[in-house]
Design an enzyme around this catalytic site. Structure first.
Site, PDB file in Angstrom:
ATOM      1  N   GLU A  86      -1.897   2.162  -6.263  1.00 19.45           N
ATOM      2  CA  GLU A  86      -2.945   1.941  -5.256  1.00 19.45           C
ATOM      3  C   GLU A  86      -2.720   2.763  -3.988  1.00 19.45           C
ATOM      4  O   GLU A  86      -3.680   3.174  -3.348  1.00 19.45           O
ATOM      5  CB  GLU A  86      -2.990   0.467  -4.849  1.00 19.45           C
ATOM      6  CG  GLU A  86      -3.574  -0.440  -5.890  1.00 19.45           C
ATOM      7  CD  GLU A  86      -3.568  -1.900  -5.447  1.00 19.45           C
ATOM      8  OE1 GLU A  86      -3.408  -2.184  -4.249  1.00 19.45           O
ATOM      9  OE2 GLU A  86      -3.706  -2.758  -6.321  1.00 19.45           O
ATOM     10  N   ASP A  87      -1.458   2.977  -3.622  1.00 17.27           N
ATOM     11  CA  ASP A  87      -1.166   3.480  -2.277  1.00 17.27           C
ATOM     12  C   ASP A  87      -0.512   4.860  -2.210  1.00 17.27           C
ATOM     13  O   ASP A  87      -0.161   5.310  -1.119  1.00 17.27           O
ATOM     14  CB  ASP A  87      -0.245   2.489  -1.547  1.00 17.27           C
ATOM     15  CG  ASP A  87      -0.912   1.145  -1.312  1.00 17.27           C
ATOM     16  OD1 ASP A  87      -2.152   1.071  -1.388  1.00 17.27           O
ATOM     17  OD2 ASP A  87      -0.189   0.171  -1.058  1.00 17.27           O
TER      18      ASP A  87
END
Length: 166
Positions: free
Chosen positions: A55-56
């Site tokens: 996600e990051d």
């Protein structure tokens, strides 16, 4: 686990925790420790260290699969939000992700519990406004994750929801 830690540390290099300014890696380490203290497997601890990578960061599930194998990558996949801004507002996106986590294996649900427990500390302390939203979303997610009902992590998470001053 050292290889996984090194990868997660490098992947999150330069990222900081929103409220504390700590290096981001502090959060995945905390989640992995919670899993370790609750007798989670090495694969679960590895997935806990990697749970925010897709996600990051620039890394993908394919990268995690190639480096650490199918079992760890599968856990990370269950923990990675699949909703996108195009799916609608926050409530709609959280509903999509909650439904997916309801189907997740018990190992992924336990890691998600550890993630929420660790995140709740800083949110409740530093962002009273968002804490109301977070605690409401956390309660809905706890209700959906029925594979971990009688675990100590579920009891801890429910206690956080019950006692939150929002």
């Amino acid at each position: 686990l050292l290889e996984v830690f090194d990868f997660a540390r490098i992947a999150h290099h330069g990222q900081k925790r929103k409220y504390t300014g700590d290096d981001y890696i502090v959060h995945p380490i905390s989640v992995a420790r919670i899993i370790e203290m609750n007798e989670g497997t090495l694969e679960m601890q590895a997935a806990a260290l990697l749970h925010d990578v897709v996600e990051d960061t620039v890394y993908t599930l394919a990268d995690i699969n190639a480096l650490f194998g199918h079992d760890i990558a599968t856990l990370v996949q269950w923990l990675t939000d699949t909703s996108t801004p195009e799916d609608g507002n926050r409530a709609t996106r959280k509903t999509i992700d909650r439904k997916r986590l309801a189907d997740a294996p018990v190992e992924a649900q336990l890691i998600k519990l550890a993630d929420m427990i660790d995140n709740s500390d800083s949110i409740l302390e530093y962002d009273k406004s968002f804490a109301k939203v977070f605690i409401a979303e956390m309660k809905l997610l706890l209700d959906a994750m029925d594979k971990v009902v009688n675990t100590s992590l579920m009891k801890e998470a429910r206690s956080i929801v019950k006692n939150a001053k929002t």
